[in-house]
Enzyme design. Structure first.
Site, PDB file in Angstrom:
ATOM      1  N   LYS A   8     -22.140 -11.989  -8.059  1.00 14.58           N
ATOM      2  CA  LYS A   8     -22.356 -10.744  -7.326  1.00 14.58           C
ATOM      3  C   LYS A   8     -23.725 -10.146  -7.626  1.00 14.58           C
ATOM      4  O   LYS A   8     -24.146 -10.074  -8.780  1.00 14.58           O
ATOM      5  CB  LYS A   8     -21.258  -9.746  -7.711  1.00 14.58           C
ATOM      6  N   ASP A  19     -22.568  -6.457 -11.323  1.00 12.54           N
ATOM      7  CA  ASP A  19     -21.753  -6.004 -12.449  1.00 12.54           C
ATOM      8  C   ASP A  19     -20.442  -6.756 -12.650  1.00 12.54           C
ATOM      9  O   ASP A  19     -19.634  -6.346 -13.481  1.00 12.54           O
ATOM     10  CB  ASP A  19     -21.414  -4.523 -12.247  1.00 12.54           C
ATOM     11  N   CYS A  20     -20.186  -7.826 -11.915  1.00 11.85           N
ATOM     12  CA  CYS A  20     -18.887  -8.493 -12.012  1.00 11.85           C
ATOM     13  C   CYS A  20     -18.656  -9.056 -13.421  1.00 11.85           C
ATOM     14  O   CYS A  20     -19.418  -9.914 -13.885  1.00 11.85           O
ATOM     15  CB  CYS A  20     -18.800  -9.620 -10.987  1.00 11.85           C
ATOM     16  N   SER A  75     -12.619 -17.894 -12.696  1.00  8.31           N
ATOM     17  CA  SER A  75     -13.398 -17.967 -13.938  1.00  8.31           C
ATOM     18  C   SER A  75     -12.684 -18.755 -15.034  1.00  8.31           C
ATOM     19  O   SER A  75     -13.336 -19.470 -15.813  1.00  8.31           O
ATOM     20  CB  SER A  75     -13.754 -16.557 -14.432  1.00  8.31           C
ATOM     21  N   HIS A 164     -17.818  -2.818 -19.481  1.00  3.69           N
ATOM     22  CA  HIS A 164     -17.369  -1.980 -18.368  1.00  3.69           C
ATOM     23  C   HIS A 164     -16.609  -0.770 -18.898  1.00  3.69           C
ATOM     24  O   HIS A 164     -16.807   0.358 -18.424  1.00  3.69           O
ATOM     25  CB  HIS A 164     -16.469  -2.786 -17.424  1.00  3.69           C
ATOM     26  N   TRP A 211     -18.692   1.176  -9.442  1.00  8.89           N
ATOM     27  CA  TRP A 211     -17.385   1.783  -9.687  1.00  8.89           C
ATOM     28  C   TRP A 211     -17.183   3.091  -8.931  1.00  8.89           C
ATOM     29  O   TRP A 211     -16.050   3.447  -8.592  1.00  8.89           O
ATOM     30  CB  TRP A 211     -17.186   2.021 -11.186  1.00  8.89           C
ATOM     31  N   LYS A 214     -14.871   3.379  -5.864  1.00  8.48           N
ATOM     32  CA  LYS A 214     -13.466   3.119  -6.185  1.00  8.48           C
ATOM     33  C   LYS A 214     -12.791   4.354  -6.762  1.00  8.48           C
ATOM     34  O   LYS A 214     -11.558   4.453  -6.772  1.00  8.48           O
ATOM     35  CB  LYS A 214     -13.358   1.957  -7.178  1.00  8.48           C
TER      36      LYS A 214
END
Length: 217
Positions: A8, A19-20, A75, A164, A211, A214
């Site tokens: 990303k 930021d993924c 992942s 995060h 973020w 969201k």
């Protein structure tokens, strides 16, 4: 061409690493394995046609290990393939039961961050319980990492998630890991000071920008 990675891009900055946490986990693994790779930054708000051709559902991260191989998503699967193809230096977590240490932190963190009534729904205590469990593990086992003195896959999975947690809860809720959890705080310092982490982390402003929508802020 060798290893290629689709991850990303930053929100509003398509030429900057995004930021993924799952994408960073892959990059951390490749960096700690000292493997060369080519990065493709994907603007998730305007996915290029070539990317949708290889990933119709838009899944990220993606990795291709050789020119004649297919792209791989997920992942966990990607990290497993990396370890299988490139076993040295080993990043396997041993004993195996340590591989799940801290695995519930990300879910508890997201629930707390997105809660509309965390004072009453127990999401704050749920996160604290998970962090206390991690602190207890770190306190009762030789470190500084989860499985001893060497970084392994469990640490490379936890590092982006704890980043995060620290960044978003500090910014949006003025919350930080309690000072009483000294082992977790020290562990985070060690993780965030890794050369591979410094190289693969997203800038905090892009993490916050990602973020914010969201959280309706």
């Amino acid at each position: 061409m060798g290893i290629e990675v689709c991850v990303k891009a930053a929100s509003g900055a398509p030429d900057v690493l995004g930021d993924c946490p799952f994408g960073q986990r892959i990059l951390l693994t490749l960096e700690d394995k000292k493997l060369p790779y080519k990065t493709h930054l994907i603007d998730v708000s305007l996915k290029p046609d070539w990317f949708l051709a290889i990933s119709p559902k838009g899944k990220l991260p993606l990795v291709k290990f050789d020119e004649d191989e297919n792209w791989v998503a997920d992942s966990d699967l990607i990290v497993g393939i990396i370890e299988e193809k490139y076993p040295e230096p080993s990043l396997v977590t041993f004993p195996p039961e340590f591989a799940s240490v801290g695995s519930k932190i990300i879910g508890a963190f997201v629930m707390f961050l997105t809660s509309k009534d965390h004072a009453n729904d127990g999401s704050d205590m749920a996160l604290l319980d998970e962090l206390e469990a991690l602190d207890h593990h770190l306190k009762t086992h030789v470190g500084p990492f989860v499985a001893g003195d060497k970084v392994t896959v469990v640490d490379l999975s936890l590092a982006p998630k704890l980043y995060h947690l620290e960044t978003t809860l500090g910014h949006f809720m003025d919350w930080c890991v309690p000072e009483s959890l000294t082992n977790v705080r020290d562990y985070m310092k060690v993780l965030f000071s890794l050369e591979s982490f410094e190289k693969t982390k997203a800038a905090k402003e892009y993490l916050i920008a990602s973020w914010a929508p969201k959280l309706d802020v």
